[in-house]
Motif scaffolding. Structure first.
Motif, mmCIF file in Angstrom:
data_model
loop_
_atom_site.group_PDB
_atom_site.id
_atom_site.type_symbol
_atom_site.label_atom_id
_atom_site.label_comp_id
_atom_site.label_asym_id
_atom_site.label_seq_id
_atom_site.Cartn_x
_atom_site.Cartn_y
_atom_site.Cartn_z
ATOM 1 N N LYS A 83 75.292 6.331 48.048
ATOM 2 C CA LYS A 83 76.068 7.483 48.469
ATOM 3 C C LYS A 83 77.392 7.495 47.704
ATOM 4 O O LYS A 83 77.796 6.437 47.239
ATOM 5 C CB LYS A 83 76.297 7.436 49.973
ATOM 6 C CG LYS A 83 77.386 6.448 50.419
ATOM 7 C CD LYS A 83 77.709 6.674 51.853
ATOM 8 C CE LYS A 83 78.686 5.712 52.379
ATOM 9 N NZ LYS A 83 80.044 5.705 51.947
ATOM 10 N N TYR A 122 73.581 0.595 56.167
ATOM 11 C CA TYR A 122 73.421 0.386 57.608
ATOM 12 C C TYR A 122 71.958 0.148 57.972
ATOM 13 O O TYR A 122 71.658 -0.538 58.933
ATOM 14 C CB TYR A 122 74.047 1.552 58.401
ATOM 15 C CG TYR A 122 75.459 1.168 58.783
ATOM 16 C CD1 TYR A 122 76.387 0.883 57.790
ATOM 17 C CD2 TYR A 122 75.840 0.996 60.116
ATOM 18 C CE1 TYR A 122 77.661 0.455 58.109
ATOM 19 C CE2 TYR A 122 77.116 0.562 60.443
ATOM 20 C CZ TYR A 122 78.015 0.293 59.437
ATOM 21 O OH TYR A 122 79.266 -0.163 59.764
ATOM 22 N N LYS A 178 71.057 -3.553 58.190
ATOM 23 C CA LYS A 178 71.703 -4.449 59.160
ATOM 24 C C LYS A 178 70.671 -4.932 60.174
ATOM 25 O O LYS A 178 69.806 -4.165 60.607
ATOM 26 C CB LYS A 178 72.860 -3.736 59.867
ATOM 27 C CG LYS A 178 74.028 -3.479 58.899
ATOM 28 C CD LYS A 178 75.257 -3.008 59.620
ATOM 29 C CE LYS A 178 76.352 -2.601 58.669
ATOM 30 N NZ LYS A 178 77.253 -3.678 58.259
ATOM 31 N N PHE A 218 81.752 3.544 65.537
ATOM 32 C CA PHE A 218 82.148 2.702 64.395
ATOM 33 C C PHE A 218 83.660 2.688 64.361
ATOM 34 O O PHE A 218 84.297 3.739 64.399
ATOM 35 C CB PHE A 218 81.603 3.329 63.102
ATOM 36 C CG PHE A 218 82.229 2.798 61.832
ATOM 37 C CD1 PHE A 218 81.586 1.824 61.082
ATOM 38 C CD2 PHE A 218 83.455 3.273 61.387
ATOM 39 C CE1 PHE A 218 82.156 1.326 59.910
ATOM 40 C CE2 PHE A 218 84.034 2.779 60.220
ATOM 41 C CZ PHE A 218 83.373 1.808 59.479
ATOM 42 N N GLU A 238 87.116 0.683 62.456
ATOM 43 C CA GLU A 238 87.652 -0.311 61.532
ATOM 44 C C GLU A 238 89.128 -0.471 61.835
ATOM 45 O O GLU A 238 89.806 0.510 62.164
ATOM 46 C CB GLU A 238 87.476 0.161 60.078
ATOM 47 C CG GLU A 238 86.181 -0.320 59.475
ATOM 48 C CD GLU A 238 85.932 0.140 58.041
ATOM 49 O OE1 GLU A 238 84.997 -0.383 57.438
ATOM 50 O OE2 GLU A 238 86.657 1.016 57.535
ATOM 51 N N ARG A 286 91.629 2.811 48.483
ATOM 52 C CA ARG A 286 90.531 3.737 48.198
ATOM 53 C C ARG A 286 90.911 5.166 48.604
ATOM 54 O O ARG A 286 90.045 6.021 48.726
ATOM 55 C CB ARG A 286 89.281 3.337 48.983
ATOM 56 C CG ARG A 286 88.649 2.047 48.549
ATOM 57 C CD ARG A 286 87.574 1.639 49.555
ATOM 58 N NE ARG A 286 86.359 2.418 49.440
ATOM 59 C CZ ARG A 286 85.680 2.921 50.472
ATOM 60 N NH1 ARG A 286 86.126 2.779 51.698
ATOM 61 N NH2 ARG A 286 84.567 3.602 50.301
ATOM 62 N N ASP A 322 81.948 9.837 54.794
ATOM 63 C CA ASP A 322 81.966 8.411 54.450
ATOM 64 C C ASP A 322 81.122 7.589 55.423
ATOM 65 O O ASP A 322 80.469 6.625 55.016
ATOM 66 C CB ASP A 322 83.427 7.912 54.474
ATOM 67 C CG ASP A 322 83.575 6.523 53.855
ATOM 68 O OD1 ASP A 322 83.015 6.309 52.770
ATOM 69 O OD2 ASP A 322 84.252 5.665 54.464
ATOM 70 N N HIS A 365 75.696 6.683 57.603
ATOM 71 C CA HIS A 365 75.443 5.459 58.375
ATOM 72 C C HIS A 365 75.132 5.754 59.852
ATOM 73 O O HIS A 365 74.129 5.300 60.384
ATOM 74 C CB HIS A 365 76.658 4.523 58.330
ATOM 75 C CG HIS A 365 77.073 4.140 56.936
ATOM 76 N ND1 HIS A 365 76.184 4.008 55.911
ATOM 77 C CD2 HIS A 365 78.292 3.830 56.402
ATOM 78 C CE1 HIS A 365 76.835 3.649 54.806
ATOM 79 N NE2 HIS A 365 78.115 3.544 55.077
ATOM 80 N N LYS A 412 89.030 4.984 61.040
ATOM 81 C CA LYS A 412 89.705 3.927 60.272
ATOM 82 C C LYS A 412 91.062 3.671 60.917
ATOM 83 O O LYS A 412 91.594 4.533 61.613
ATOM 84 C CB LYS A 412 89.898 4.381 58.831
ATOM 85 C CG LYS A 412 88.558 4.621 58.117
ATOM 86 C CD LYS A 412 88.589 4.157 56.690
ATOM 87 C CE LYS A 412 87.204 4.136 56.096
ATOM 88 N NZ LYS A 412 86.788 2.854 55.613
ATOM 89 N N ARG A 415 87.646 -3.867 64.813
ATOM 90 C CA ARG A 415 86.536 -3.611 63.899
ATOM 91 C C ARG A 415 85.256 -3.885 64.664
ATOM 92 O O ARG A 415 85.010 -5.012 65.105
ATOM 93 C CB ARG A 415 86.613 -4.528 62.673
ATOM 94 C CG ARG A 415 85.413 -4.343 61.759
ATOM 95 C CD ARG A 415 85.512 -5.068 60.440
ATOM 96 N NE ARG A 415 84.309 -4.786 59.660
ATOM 97 C CZ ARG A 415 83.279 -5.613 59.555
ATOM 98 N NH1 ARG A 415 83.302 -6.787 60.145
ATOM 99 N NH2 ARG A 415 82.217 -5.271 58.846
ATOM 100 N N GLN A 429 77.889 -5.105 64.849
ATOM 101 C CA GLN A 429 78.809 -6.030 64.213
ATOM 102 C C GLN A 429 80.165 -5.965 64.889
ATOM 103 O O GLN A 429 80.464 -4.937 65.490
ATOM 104 C CB GLN A 429 78.974 -5.687 62.729
ATOM 105 C CG GLN A 429 79.630 -4.323 62.521
ATOM 106 C CD GLN A 429 79.574 -3.829 61.098
ATOM 107 O OE1 GLN A 429 78.635 -4.098 60.380
ATOM 108 N NE2 GLN A 429 80.591 -3.124 60.689
#
Ligand code: BG6
Length: 485
Positions: free
Chosen positions: A159, A190, A193, A225, A227, A234, A246, A251, A337, A342, A373
Motif C-alpha cells: 500500500k 495486518y 499477524k 488501533f 499508537e 513521515r 493509512d 488494515h 496516532k 499503543r 498487539q
C-alpha cells in the motif's frame, strides 16, 4: 516444495520499509531454512549508488543493533548477507533493469538443472511517489517477460494502492495489463499477524461462537488501533494520506472482514476472499454523524506538513452492514496516532442477558476481546459469583494470554509469514482486486468530503484518548464503556 533457482528482488532496497521489514523477514526465513543458499539469490535494487558491501553493512548494522540479532545468529547473518547483491538504477530508464535481468539470468542458469524451473519474486518496497507510475511496472515487467521458461514470476505490492476508488482502479488496471491476478500479492501486513490469522479459526472452529455471532446476541463490535507516537519524520507522506487511508481502509477493514464475513465454503483462498468481498459490498454508505475526525496538536509543526493541513491523524467511523446477520449492529472502527497507548484490539460486546436476575449488565456485559498487539491475548469477560460467603457477582475473565500459554514459542513477524506465502503461492492472506475496489467504495465518498473541507478534524492533545467527541459518539449511541480505555 518447489526447487530451482529463486530470485527475490527487492525494489526500493535502500528505503526504510526494506530495511525494517523486508530484509529482516527474509533473514528470519533464511535462518529457519526456508531460503536454501543453493537456490536463492536476493537482489536489492534502488536509485542510491552504493556497492553490494555497503548495502550488506547497512543491513547488518540494522539487524544487529536495532533488530536485536543474537550472538548465535551472527554466523547465519554473515551467510545470509552473502546471498544479497545490489544493483543501482532508476525506475524510469531501462538500463538498471537490464543489468538486473542479466544478473538474474546468470544466477538462474548457474543454479538450474534440467527438471528445475526458475522463480522470480519482485517485492516493490517503493515510495508512493515512484510506485504508481505505470512506467516502472512496465519495466519490471520487461524483465519478467524475458523469462518465461516454466516457473513463475510474482509481484508483491505494498500500500498505498491508490488514493481513492478511481486512482486505485487505474492502478489495478495498469497492473492487470501486465500480470494475472494469481501473480499479484497485495500485501497488508495486518493479515500476517498471529491473532488476525486466528480470527477465522476462533469463529468457525468453536461451537461456542457459532450460534451467537449475530445481531441477536452481539450489541456492537469495536476494532481499535492506537499508537502512542505521532508521524515522526513521515509527516510529508502521512499528510497526503491521513489516518483513514493509512490504517482504516486497509488494515482495520481487513480485520473487520474477518470478524463480519460469512463462513467460506472451504479454506481455499478464493472462497475466503469471496466472502470478504460480499461483506464489504454489504456495508452501507457512511453517514457523517457516524464520523469523528481528529488531528493532534503539534502535527503541523513538522516542516513537511502544510500549515493549514486538514489531514486527520485520528478517526472514529461507524460501519453498518446491511445483511441478515448484522443489521443494526454498529462496527466501530477507531484509529489514532499520538494517543495514550499503543494497542490494537477487537472487542465484541454482547447484549444484556434477557430477564437478568443478577443485574449483571450494571457490572459490565459479556465481552470477547482479541488483543492483536502488544502481548497477544484472547479473553472473555464474564460474570461470576464473587468467591465468599455472600451471594454477589462480579466481572472476571477467561484469559488466554499467549505469552503465558505458549511460553517459548516464537510468534513470527507478519512480514515473515506473508513473504513465505508468496514463495509458496498462497494468496489467502493477500488482498484481491475486487476486495480492494469494494474497500475504496466504502471510504471514497467520506475521503472526498474531508478533502472538500466538509468535515474537519478536531484538535486533540498528544498522549490523550483523542477528541472527547469520539467518546461522545459512542456514549450517545449507548455503548458499553466499562472496559476502561
Ligand atoms: C503502517 C502504517 O501500514 O502500519 C503506519 O503506514 C503504522 O503508519 C503501521 O505505524 C502500524 O503497523 P504495526 O504493525 O506497528 O501496528
Amino acid at each position: 516444495p518447489e526447487t530451482g533457482p529463486l530470485s527475490i528482488i527487492v525494489l526500493g532496497a535502500s528505503g526504510d520499509l526494506a530495511k525494517k521489514k523486508t530484509f529482516p523477514a527474509l533473514f528470519n526465513l533464511y535462518r529457519q531454512g526456508f531460503l536454501p543458499s543453493d537456490q536463492v539469490q536476493i537482489y536489492g535494487y534502488a536509485r542510491t549508488k552504493i556497492s553490494d558491501d555497503e548495502l550488506r553493512d547497512r543491513l547488518r548494522s540494522y539487524l544487529v543493533h536495532d533488530n536485536g540479532a543474537s550472538p548465535e545468529q551472527l554466523d547465519d547473518l554473515s551467510k545470509f548477507l552473502q546471498l544479497i547483491k545490489y544493483v543501482s538504477g532508476s525506475y524510469d530508464s531501462e538500463d538498471g533493469f537490464c543489468l538486473l535481468d542479466k544478473d538474474i539470468s546468470e544466477h538462474e542458469s548457474k543454479k538450474k538443472s534440467a527438471e528445475d524451473s526458475s522463480r522470480r519474486l519482485f517485492y516493490l518496497a517503493l515510495p508512493p511517489s515512484v510506485y504508481p507510475s505505470a512506467y516502472n511496472i512496465v519495466l519490471i515487467c520487461c524483465i519478467c517477460f524475458l523469462f518465461l521458461a516454466g516457473g513463475w514470476t510474482r509481484i508483491v505490492v505494498e500500500k498505498p494502492f491508490g488514493r481513492d476508488l478511481e486512482s486505485a482502479e487505474q492502478l489495478s488496471a495498469q497492473i492487470a495489463e501486465l500480470f494475472d491476478e494469481p501473480q499479484i500479492y497485495r500485501i497488508d501486513h495486518y493479515l500476517g499477524k498471529e491473532l488476525v490469522q486466528n480470527m477465522l479459526v476462533l469463529r468457525f472452529a468453536n461451537r461456542f461462537f457459532l450460534p451467537c455471532w449475530n445481531r441477536d446476541n452481539i450489541d456492537n463490535v469495536q476494532i481499535v488501533f492506537r499508537e502512542n507516537f505521532g508521524t515522526e519524520g513521515r509527516g510529508g507522506y502521512f499528510d497526503q494520506y491521513g489516518i483513514i487511508r493509512d490504517i482504516i481502509q486497509n488494515h482495520l477493514l481487513q480485520v473487520f472482514c474477518l470478524v463480519a464475513m460469512e463462513k467460506p465454503i472451504s479454506l481455499k483462498p478464493e472462497h475466503i476472499r469471496d466472502e470478504k468481498v460480499k461483506v464489504l459490498e454489504s456495508v452501507l454508505p457512511i453517514n457523517d454523524d457516524d464520523v469523528v475526525l481528529g488531528q493532534y496538536e503539534g502535527y503541523r509543526d513538522d516542516p513537511t506538513v502544510p500549515d493549514h493541513s486538514n489531514t486527520p491523524t485520528f478517526a472514529t467511523v461507524i460501519l453498518r452492514i446491511h445483511n441478515e446477520r448484522w443489521e443494526g449492529v454498529p462496527f466501530i472502527i477507531k484509529a489514532g496516532k499520538a494517543l495514550n497507548s499503543r494497542k490494537a484490539d477487537i472487542r465484541v460486546q454482547f447484549k444484556d442477558v434477557p430477564g437478568d436476575i443478577y443485574k449483571c449488565s450494571k457490572k459490565g456485559r459479556n465481552e470477547l476481546v482479541i488483543r492483536l498487539q502488544p502481548s497477544e491475548a484472547i479473553y472473555m469477560k464474564l460474570t461470576v459469583k464473587k468467591p465468599g460467603l455472600e451471594m454477589s457477582t462480579e466481572q472476571s475473565e477467561l484469559d488466554l494470554s499467549y505469552r503465558q500459554r505458549y511460553q517459548g514459542v516464537t510468534i513470527p513477524e507478519a512480514y515473515e509469514r506473508l513473504i513465505l506465502d508468496t514463495i509458496r503461492g498462497d494468496q489467502q492472506h493477500f488482498v484481491r482486486r475486487d476486495e480492494l475496489k469494494a474497500s475504496w467504495e466504502i471510504f471514497t465518498p467520506l475521503l472526498h468530503r474531508i478533502e472538500n473541507g466538509e468535515l474537519k478534524p478536531i484538535p486533540y492533545k498528544p498522549g490523550s484518548r483523542g477528541p472527547t467527541e469520539a467518546d461522545e459518539l459512542l456514549k450517545e449511541a449507548g455503548y458499553d464503556q466499562t472496559h476502561g480505555y
